[in-house]
Design a protein around this motif. Structure first.
Motif, PDB file in Angstrom:
ATOM      1  N   MET A   1      13.419   8.356   0.603  1.00 25.97           N
ATOM      2  CA  MET A   1      12.206   7.573   0.815  1.00 25.97           C
ATOM      3  C   MET A   1      11.820   6.721   1.792  1.00 25.97           C
ATOM      4  O   MET A   1      10.795   6.857   2.414  1.00 25.97           O
ATOM      5  CB  MET A   1      11.797   7.021  -0.706  1.00 25.97           C
ATOM      6  N   ARG A   2      12.637   5.772   2.427  1.00 25.30           N
ATOM      7  CA  ARG A   2      12.284   4.972   3.263  1.00 25.30           C
ATOM      8  C   ARG A   2      12.090   5.958   4.489  1.00 25.30           C
ATOM      9  O   ARG A   2      11.367   5.754   5.398  1.00 25.30           O
ATOM     10  CB  ARG A   2      13.621   3.942   3.458  1.00 25.30           C
TER      11      ARG A   2
ATOM     12  N   VAL B   1      11.291   8.952   4.956  1.00 26.02           N
ATOM     13  CA  VAL B   1      10.092   9.788   5.199  1.00 26.02           C
ATOM     14  C   VAL B   1       8.709   8.956   5.129  1.00 26.02           C
ATOM     15  O   VAL B   1       7.568   9.669   5.044  1.00 26.02           O
ATOM     16  CB  VAL B   1      10.123  11.152   4.014  1.00 26.02           C
ATOM     17  N   GLY B   2       9.100   7.684   4.945  1.00 26.82           N
ATOM     18  CA  GLY B   2       7.916   6.903   4.905  1.00 26.82           C
ATOM     19  C   GLY B   2       7.023   6.661   3.798  1.00 26.82           C
ATOM     20  O   GLY B   2       6.163   6.545   3.665  1.00 26.82           O
ATOM     21  N   ALA B   3       7.905   6.619   2.599  1.00 28.58           N
ATOM     22  CA  ALA B   3       7.084   5.899   1.109  1.00 28.58           C
ATOM     23  C   ALA B   3       7.142   4.770   1.224  1.00 28.58           C
ATOM     24  O   ALA B   3       7.937   3.889   1.913  1.00 28.58           O
ATOM     25  CB  ALA B   3       8.178   6.535   0.108  1.00 28.58           C
ATOM     26  N   SER B   4       5.885   4.211   0.658  1.00 28.52           N
ATOM     27  CA  SER B   4       5.658   2.802   0.866  1.00 28.52           C
ATOM     28  C   SER B   4       6.604   1.958  -0.036  1.00 28.52           C
ATOM     29  O   SER B   4       7.231   2.537  -0.793  1.00 28.52           O
ATOM     30  CB  SER B   4       4.165   2.671   0.374  1.00 28.52           C
TER      31      SER B   4
ATOM     32  N   TYR C   1       5.755   2.144  -3.639  1.00 32.76           N
ATOM     33  CA  TYR C   1       6.237   3.228  -4.214  1.00 32.76           C
ATOM     34  C   TYR C   1       7.609   3.415  -4.605  1.00 32.76           C
ATOM     35  O   TYR C   1       8.192   3.919  -5.468  1.00 32.76           O
ATOM     36  CB  TYR C   1       5.817   4.611  -3.432  1.00 32.76           C
TER      37      TYR C   1
END
Lengths: 228, 305
Positions: free
Chosen positions: B216-217, B219-222, B225
């Motif tokens: 997640m980190r 691929v740019g998940a906030s 999130y």
């Protein structure tokens, strides 16, 4: 697309410089190999581009942005950069399609878009029809294709690959390189750190060699060794 | 945002370690119940203070025919009363005072005793207004400053007794304060345990989900999130804990305060539903703060973007 200006990087608790006064400019659409021994600073270079760490001195620009100054913008920055690793890093409980879709779900892409992009990207990496398989059921090369699909599904401007062929046999490596080349031809900038002499020599792309954190060679259409 | 993912992650999170979730809920529940009890005791103490503070702080009882004290020789005389009254009026400690005759005293007596114990009304029916004592009810300028007037009045002829409400109430106040601080101290320790359990739960959940989090980190998940499943997970635990604590407090109010204390004991004004709702509100706010703050801190630590 990527610009390093006198970048020095030091890991916390260390005194040695992982990168020492590095200046590199990568243009949009370029394919660049980052070569050098273990500990030469290749991974540090990639981590700086991803903003996994910050430069101790100097500036790192990615897509026109000074990434050292990003705070809340870090996730957004990473959406512009796709990443592939030697160990694939797939989620074993999710199918191939779910693994690829995951990258879009967690950044809040609408379902309709996901349903369109995932099969499209799986086809691009040569895995059409394998969407329902689990990662265990795939070969190493196929798993790396899934990882590439996941990195590319959001159409990043930059694709970073850290030893993507490190776990693969030469033939499979060639296939993966072909795939990365194809992605590069869509206009995506590709930055690949590698030890793989065969791959570098065969591709004849730009080579940046690091040694002890310094750039010792930057050569267009280069090879792995010192054969100017 | 794909909340379906968030909720399914939360569910797996809560199920992943049922015993841990239960331990967290129980700790939150018990500690918050104690805090709530502390808050109730606090408002009880305030109520008592106000109740008795409104009453006059020193009561001077005159001799009646039955008084067996040295300063009494039968019913108090008018001359004695005049002296007593001038002593009270002259004292710098006195704010105000009033006289209560036998009839009024009898009314109060009936109100206190007869209303509570209808079965014994017959026994009490032999009591008449004449058995009551006349009294002066004195309000002090400063409730703590009563020694002078008490000593002066104690020696007056015609005074049967000088009762200082403070002295009567001292042990009650003492125990109320002790119980309040005891509850708060125990609750404090339990709250520390609750905070640490929140931390542990998150550490474990972050470890169990490290692969997903890493991706997640990447691929740019906030940040929101990524930490939302953790937040919701502890929030669910906190909500259940708060609900249980609220239920426990309301049960206590219903069974003990309204069921036992209020009907039988009117010597003091007891805490009411409104006080308990306030205490529950405080407990809910505390419960949320105490789980959300460590969650936010821990997710910052373990889910560094």
């Amino acid at each position: 697309m990527i610009r390093f200006e006198s970048v020095t990087a030091i890991y916390p608790g260390h005194t040695a410089r992982a990168l020492d006064d590095v200046d590199v400019l990568v243009d949009e659409g370029e394919f660049v190999f980052l070569v050098g021994e273990s500990g030469s600073g290749k991974s540090t270079f990639l981590r700086l581009v991803l903003r996994e760490m910050k430069a101790a001195r100097g500036k790192v620009y990615v897509a026109g942005k000074d990434v050292g100054r990003l705070r809340w913008g870090v996730p957004k920055h990473r959406r512009r950069v796709g990443t592939v690793f030697q160990d694939f890093r797939l989620l074993p409980t999710k199918t191939v399609a779910q693994n690829v879709a995951f990258a879009l779900q967690v950044i809040g892409k609408p379902r309709a878009q996901i349903q369109q992009l995932v099969p499209e990207t799986l086809e691009l990496v040569g895995l059409s029809g394998m969407g329902q398989r689990l990662p265990d059921e795939l070969s190493g090369g196929e798993q790396q294709r899934v990882a590439i699909a996941r990195a590319f599904v959001n159409r990043p401007q930059i694709l970073i690959a850290d030893e993507p062929t490190g776990n693969l046999d030469p033939h499979t490596s060639d296939e993966i390189m072909g795939l990365l080349d194809r992605i590069n031809r869509t206009g995506t900038t590709v930055l690949m750190a590698t030890h793989d002499v065969g791959v570098v020599d065969q591709m004849r792309k730009r080579v940046v060699e690091l040694d002890g954190g310094r750039v010792v060679r930057d050569q267009l259409r280069g090879v792995y060794g010192h054969s100017y | 945002m794909h909340l379906r993912y968030v909720f399914s992650e939360t569910r797996t999170g809560l199920r992943r370690n049922v015993s841990m979730s239960i331990a967290l809920i129980v700790t939150i529940f018990v500690s918050l119940t104690l805090v709530g009890m502390g808050l109730l005791l606090n408002s009880q103490a305030d109520k008592a203070e106000r109740f008795w503070g409104d009453k006059l702080q020193i009561t001077v009882f005159m001799c009646n025919a039955n008084s067996q004290v040295d300063t009494c020789e039968g019913e108090v005389t008018a001359a004695q009363k005049a002296t007593i009254e001038s002593t009270i009026a002259a004292s710098p400690e006195v704010d105000s005072f009033y006289f209560q005759g036998k009839e009024r005293a009898f009314e109060t007596w009936k109100e206190v005793y007869l209303s509570q114990d209808s079965e014994q009304q017959e026994i009490y029916s032999t009591v008449t207004a004449d058995d009551m004592q006349e009294s002066y009810w004195i309000k002090l300028k400063d409730p703590e400053q009563f020694q002078g007037i008490k000593a002066a009045l104690g020696e007056e002829q015609g005074v049967a007794a000088v009762r200082d409400l403070r002295e009567v109430l001292k042990p009650i106040y003492f125990w109320m304060t002790a119980m309040k601080w005891g509850a708060i101290a125990v609750a404090g320790f339990l709250l520390i345990a609750a905070i640490m359990q929140v931390g542990n739960t998150i550490r474990m959940a972050a470890y169990a989900r490290r692969k997903e989090i890493g991706i997640m980190r990447l691929v740019g998940a906030s940040r929101l999130y990524i930490s939302l499943p953790f937040l919701i997970e502890t929030l669910v635990a906190a909500t259940i804990g708060v609900a249980l604590a609220a239920a426990a407090m309301l049960t206590f109010m219903y069974v003990v305060i309204y069921g036992m204390l209020r009907p039988t004991s009117t010597i003091v004004e007891w805490v009411d539903w409104q006080d308990s709702f306030l205490a529950i509100g405080g407990v809910a706010a505390l419960g949320l703060a105490l789980t959300l703050l460590p969650t936010l801190l821990m997710t910052r630590k373990y889910l560094k973007v």
